[in-house]
Design a protein around this motif. Structure first.
Motif, PDB file in Angstrom:
ATOM      1  N   GLU A 240     -68.170  55.688 -42.961  1.00 27.52           N
ATOM      2  CA  GLU A 240     -69.651  54.999 -43.243  1.00 27.52           C
ATOM      3  C   GLU A 240     -69.359  53.530 -42.835  1.00 27.52           C
ATOM      4  O   GLU A 240     -70.177  52.818 -42.458  1.00 27.52           O
ATOM      5  N   ARG A 241     -68.218  52.834 -43.583  1.00 30.40           N
ATOM      6  CA  ARG A 241     -67.968  51.549 -43.516  1.00 30.40           C
ATOM      7  C   ARG A 241     -67.546  51.294 -41.980  1.00 30.40           C
ATOM      8  O   ARG A 241     -68.327  50.099 -41.522  1.00 30.40           O
ATOM      9  N   PHE A 242     -67.161  52.207 -41.349  1.00 32.09           N
ATOM     10  CA  PHE A 242     -66.737  51.901 -39.761  1.00 32.09           C
ATOM     11  C   PHE A 242     -68.134  51.836 -39.174  1.00 32.09           C
ATOM     12  O   PHE A 242     -68.019  50.968 -38.285  1.00 32.09           O
ATOM     13  N   LEU A 243     -68.863  52.730 -39.247  1.00 30.40           N
ATOM     14  CA  LEU A 243     -70.315  52.743 -38.541  1.00 30.40           C
ATOM     15  C   LEU A 243     -71.114  51.439 -38.931  1.00 30.40           C
ATOM     16  O   LEU A 243     -71.633  50.901 -37.954  1.00 30.40           O
ATOM     17  N   ALA A 244     -70.958  51.042 -40.187  1.00 34.16           N
ATOM     18  CA  ALA A 244     -71.671  49.875 -40.476  1.00 34.16           C
ATOM     19  C   ALA A 244     -71.304  48.586 -39.908  1.00 34.16           C
ATOM     20  O   ALA A 244     -71.737  47.685 -39.385  1.00 34.16           O
ATOM     21  N   THR A 245     -69.702  48.686 -39.796  1.00 27.24           N
ATOM     22  CA  THR A 245     -69.087  47.406 -39.214  1.00 27.24           C
ATOM     23  C   THR A 245     -69.234  47.445 -37.876  1.00 27.24           C
ATOM     24  O   THR A 245     -69.343  46.378 -37.105  1.00 27.24           O
TER      25      THR A 245
ATOM     26  N   ALA B 169     -61.564  48.364 -40.889  1.00 29.86           N
ATOM     27  CA  ALA B 169     -62.439  49.664 -41.276  1.00 29.86           C
ATOM     28  C   ALA B 169     -61.629  50.818 -40.543  1.00 29.86           C
ATOM     29  O   ALA B 169     -61.459  51.851 -41.185  1.00 29.86           O
ATOM     30  N   GLN B 170     -61.082  50.434 -39.186  1.00 25.03           N
ATOM     31  CA  GLN B 170     -60.660  51.641 -38.732  1.00 25.03           C
ATOM     32  C   GLN B 170     -59.092  51.954 -39.135  1.00 25.03           C
ATOM     33  O   GLN B 170     -58.732  53.085 -39.261  1.00 25.03           O
ATOM     34  N   VAL B 171     -58.475  50.912 -39.510  1.00 27.66           N
ATOM     35  CA  VAL B 171     -57.138  51.292 -40.232  1.00 27.66           C
ATOM     36  C   VAL B 171     -57.415  51.817 -41.845  1.00 27.66           C
ATOM     37  O   VAL B 171     -56.600  52.725 -42.022  1.00 27.66           O
ATOM     38  N   ASP B 172     -58.595  51.120 -42.254  1.00 28.72           N
ATOM     39  CA  ASP B 172     -58.677  52.106 -43.761  1.00 28.72           C
ATOM     40  C   ASP B 172     -58.930  53.554 -43.348  1.00 28.72           C
ATOM     41  O   ASP B 172     -58.609  54.292 -44.122  1.00 28.72           O
ATOM     42  N   ALA B 173     -59.972  53.835 -42.375  1.00 27.52           N
ATOM     43  CA  ALA B 173     -59.969  55.048 -42.140  1.00 27.52           C
ATOM     44  C   ALA B 173     -58.905  56.121 -41.829  1.00 27.52           C
ATOM     45  O   ALA B 173     -58.606  57.299 -42.365  1.00 27.52           O
ATOM     46  N   GLU B 174     -58.109  55.551 -41.225  1.00 26.08           N
ATOM     47  CA  GLU B 174     -56.636  56.060 -40.813  1.00 26.08           C
ATOM     48  C   GLU B 174     -55.774  56.446 -41.827  1.00 26.08           C
ATOM     49  O   GLU B 174     -55.216  57.291 -42.051  1.00 26.08           O
ATOM     50  N   GLN B 175     -55.626  55.407 -42.856  1.00 25.70           N
ATOM     51  CA  GLN B 175     -54.760  55.765 -44.116  1.00 25.70           C
ATOM     52  C   GLN B 175     -55.601  56.576 -44.936  1.00 25.70           C
ATOM     53  O   GLN B 175     -54.835  57.412 -45.614  1.00 25.70           O
ATOM     54  N   ALA B 176     -56.830  56.705 -45.015  1.00 23.05           N
ATOM     55  CA  ALA B 176     -57.594  57.653 -45.791  1.00 23.05           C
ATOM     56  C   ALA B 176     -57.212  59.056 -45.294  1.00 23.05           C
ATOM     57  O   ALA B 176     -56.843  60.183 -45.980  1.00 23.05           O
ATOM     58  N   ARG B 177     -57.127  59.162 -44.045  1.00 23.78           N
ATOM     59  CA  ARG B 177     -56.833  60.616 -43.407  1.00 23.78           C
ATOM     60  C   ARG B 177     -55.222  60.879 -43.571  1.00 23.78           C
ATOM     61  O   ARG B 177     -54.883  62.185 -43.672  1.00 23.78           O
ATOM     62  N   LEU B 178     -54.348  59.940 -43.595  1.00 27.77           N
ATOM     63  CA  LEU B 178     -52.930  60.138 -44.020  1.00 27.77           C
ATOM     64  C   LEU B 178     -52.764  60.580 -45.260  1.00 27.77           C
ATOM     65  O   LEU B 178     -52.239  61.378 -45.634  1.00 27.77           O
ATOM     66  N   ALA B 179     -53.773  60.020 -46.255  1.00 29.05           N
ATOM     67  CA  ALA B 179     -53.641  60.414 -47.701  1.00 29.05           C
ATOM     68  C   ALA B 179     -54.034  61.695 -48.048  1.00 29.05           C
ATOM     69  O   ALA B 179     -53.648  62.482 -48.638  1.00 29.05           O
ATOM     70  N   LEU B 180     -55.245  62.194 -46.914  1.00 22.53           N
ATOM     71  CA  LEU B 180     -55.528  63.591 -47.094  1.00 22.53           C
ATOM     72  C   LEU B 180     -54.590  64.506 -46.593  1.00 22.53           C
ATOM     73  O   LEU B 180     -54.306  65.565 -47.204  1.00 22.53           O
ATOM     74  N   ARG B 181     -53.836  64.161 -45.541  1.00 24.70           N
ATOM     75  CA  ARG B 181     -52.648  65.007 -45.006  1.00 24.70           C
ATOM     76  C   ARG B 181     -51.769  65.136 -45.995  1.00 24.70           C
ATOM     77  O   ARG B 181     -50.921  66.164 -45.992  1.00 24.70           O
TER      78      ARG B 181
END
Length: 224
Positions: free
Chosen positions: A156-161, A206-218
């Protein structure tokens, strides 16, 4: 610096790799566009975490060991019955030579305090492990849900940014057109260009934060 950060993170993530045939890439890859995780993916992630997380495997092993201890303790409290059958030899002057011997022996331990104590200890350990397993499963589910929430909020943050980047570019292009028409100044054009550059930088963040969140999920679901 970015490549060094990726390599450092990859080395830390190797502790999650239990299969030696799987290798983690330490080189930087292009960032993919963030996506939203549907509810079905969340359910699948929780299921995979319950199957792959080593904490639950360790507790399952401990439960099997305690079950075995309890079975042995209960076995020590039972009657012992032995059947004996084998060849023999009757010696002496009146001996009959080769014989076959058969018999039955039975015993019962009257003092069973040790066996009862071990059986009760195994029962209490089993209760403790069951509670620890329930707690571990809840913690794992919360970790997965928190990671999924981080992925979706980052999206959502990425879309807003991204929308903000489009607006700043439109404003910059409008200012450049005004400058060409003589209705603006180079200072204002530079200010609009700076605003666009800053917005694009925030988009990368924002893109980096999204990728880090996906890595945390993995990591939470042992998806490496």
């Amino acid at each position: 610096a970015a490549n060094r950060g990726v390599e450092e993170a990859a080395l830390k993530l190797t502790k999650y790799v239990w299969d030696d045939t799987r290798q983690l890439e330490s080189r930087a890859e292009p960032l993919s566009r963030p996506t939203l995780l549907p509810e079905t993916d969340t359910i699948a992630a929780e299921k995979q975490a319950r199957e792959q997380r080593p904490e639950l495997r360790l507790l399952a092993l401990e439960r099997d060991v305690v079950q075995l201890d309890g079975d042995l303790a209960r076995n020590d409290r039972k009657w012992q019955l032995d059947l004996v059958y084998g060849p023999g030899r009757d010696l002496g002057t009146l001996g009959i030579g080769n014989t076959l011997k058969a018999g039955v022996s039975a015993s019962l331990a009257f003092n069973q305090r040790d066996a009862r104590g071990r059986e009760e200890l195994a029962r209490l350990k089993a209760i403790k492990i069951a509670q620890e397993t329930d707690l571990a499963m809840r913690q794992i589910e919360l970790e997965v849900r928190d990671a999924v929430s981080a992925v979706n909020r980052a999206y959502e943050r990425f879309l807003a940014t991204e929308a903000n980047v489009r607006r700043t570019r439109e404003v910059e292009q409008g200012e450049q057109e005004l400058f060409r028409q003589g209705a603006s100044t180079l200072f204002l054009v530079n200010q609009r260009e700076r605003a666009t550059a800053e917005a694009e930088g925030r988009l990368i963040d924002a893109q980096v934060d999204a990728e880090q969140a996906r890595l945390a999920l993995r990591a939470a679901i042992m998806g490496f």
